[in-house]
Design a protein around this motif. Structure first.
Motif, PDB file in Angstrom:
ATOM      1  N   GLY A  22     -12.744   8.451 -22.477  1.00  0.00           N
ATOM      2  CA  GLY A  22     -14.060   7.951 -22.840  1.00  0.00           C
ATOM      3  C   GLY A  22     -14.235   7.751 -24.332  1.00  0.00           C
ATOM      4  N   LEU A  23     -13.697   8.658 -25.135  1.00  0.00           N
ATOM      5  CA  LEU A  23     -13.796   8.523 -26.592  1.00  0.00           C
ATOM      6  C   LEU A  23     -13.043   7.292 -27.076  1.00  0.00           C
ATOM      7  CD1 LEU A  23     -13.408  12.261 -27.611  1.00  0.00           C
ATOM      8  CD2 LEU A  23     -15.505  10.890 -27.693  1.00  0.00           C
ATOM      9  N   LYS A  24     -11.890   7.024 -26.494  1.00  0.00           N
ATOM     10  CA  LYS A  24     -11.132   5.820 -26.862  1.00  0.00           C
ATOM     11  C   LYS A  24     -11.918   4.565 -26.500  1.00  0.00           C
ATOM     12  CE  LYS A  24      -7.721   3.249 -28.197  1.00  0.00           C
ATOM     13  NZ  LYS A  24      -7.514   3.008 -29.613  1.00  0.00           N
ATOM     14  N   LEU A  25     -12.512   4.550 -25.315  1.00  0.00           N
ATOM     15  CA  LEU A  25     -13.317   3.401 -24.916  1.00  0.00           C
ATOM     16  C   LEU A  25     -14.522   3.229 -25.833  1.00  0.00           C
ATOM     17  CD1 LEU A  25     -13.098   3.908 -21.058  1.00  0.00           C
ATOM     18  CD2 LEU A  25     -12.113   1.999 -22.352  1.00  0.00           C
ATOM     19  N   ALA A  26     -15.149   4.336 -26.236  1.00  0.00           N
ATOM     20  CA  ALA A  26     -16.280   4.268 -27.175  1.00  0.00           C
ATOM     21  C   ALA A  26     -15.825   3.715 -28.520  1.00  0.00           C
ATOM     22  CB  ALA A  26     -16.912   5.643 -27.334  1.00  0.00           C
ATOM     23  N   ALA A  27     -14.651   4.148 -28.989  1.00  0.00           N
ATOM     24  CA  ALA A  27     -14.115   3.654 -30.261  1.00  0.00           C
ATOM     25  C   ALA A  27     -13.818   2.158 -30.192  1.00  0.00           C
ATOM     26  CB  ALA A  27     -12.857   4.433 -30.643  1.00  0.00           C
ATOM     27  N   MET A  28     -13.586   1.660 -28.980  1.00  0.00           N
ATOM     28  CA  MET A  28     -13.325   0.234 -28.774  1.00  0.00           C
ATOM     29  C   MET A  28     -14.612  -0.566 -28.594  1.00  0.00           C
ATOM     30  SD  MET A  28     -10.054   0.636 -26.218  1.00  0.00           S
ATOM     31  CE  MET A  28      -9.870  -1.117 -25.893  1.00  0.00           C
ATOM     32  N   GLY A  29     -15.765   0.121 -28.639  1.00  0.00           N
ATOM     33  CA  GLY A  29     -17.045  -0.569 -28.582  1.00  0.00           C
ATOM     34  C   GLY A  29     -17.833  -0.431 -27.302  1.00  0.00           C
ATOM     35  N   ALA A  30     -17.311   0.279 -26.310  1.00  0.00           N
ATOM     36  CA  ALA A  30     -18.058   0.489 -25.069  1.00  0.00           C
ATOM     37  C   ALA A  30     -19.166   1.513 -25.305  1.00  0.00           C
ATOM     38  CB  ALA A  30     -17.123   0.978 -23.971  1.00  0.00           C
TER      39      ALA A  30
END
Length: 122
Positions: A22-30
């Motif tokens: 989830g943190l990676k997806l958030a860092a990608m803008g999600a």
């Protein structure tokens, strides 16, 4: 099928644990909602969101797969569960939680990733 960009998608991560997916997806803008049911894990998730300065992209919520009262509104574009099942007795509650967070007739995508482990002892 055409790949949809992650940016600005509403993502639910079930059984977040450390929250790495989830943190990676958030860092990608999600826009990610990280969930778990254990208070200590929720505190660590909140700290991980803060440590990665992702507070504008990620939130942390209590969600217990076996307790429908804790379920969130099914307004997600993507539901992710990454390596969150170690005991297949948890399979039915996970399946119920996924179904509850995918609105009927929606285009919500679900991504499950797990490794089958043998000889787990408690």
């Amino acid at each position: 099928s055409q790949e949809r960009p992650i940016r600005d998608r509403q993502v639910l991560e079930l059984g977040s644990g450390t929250g790495i997916a989830g943190l990676k997806l958030a860092a990608m803008g999600a826009k990610v909602t990280l969930t778990d049911w254990q208070p200590a894990i929720l505190r660590h998730l909140e700290q991980n969101v803060a440590d990665n300065t992702l507070g504008s992209q990620a939130s942390v919520e209590f969600l217990d797969w076996s307790n429908p009262v804790s379920y969130l509104e099914p307004n997600f574009d993507l539901v992710v569960a990454a390596d969150c099942v170690y005991d297949f007795a948890a399979e039915q509650p996970l399946t119920a939680a996924i179904a509850a967070h995918v609105a009927e007739g929606s285009s919500t995508e679900v991504i499950l990733a797990f490794k089958k482990r043998e000889n787990l002892s408690t």
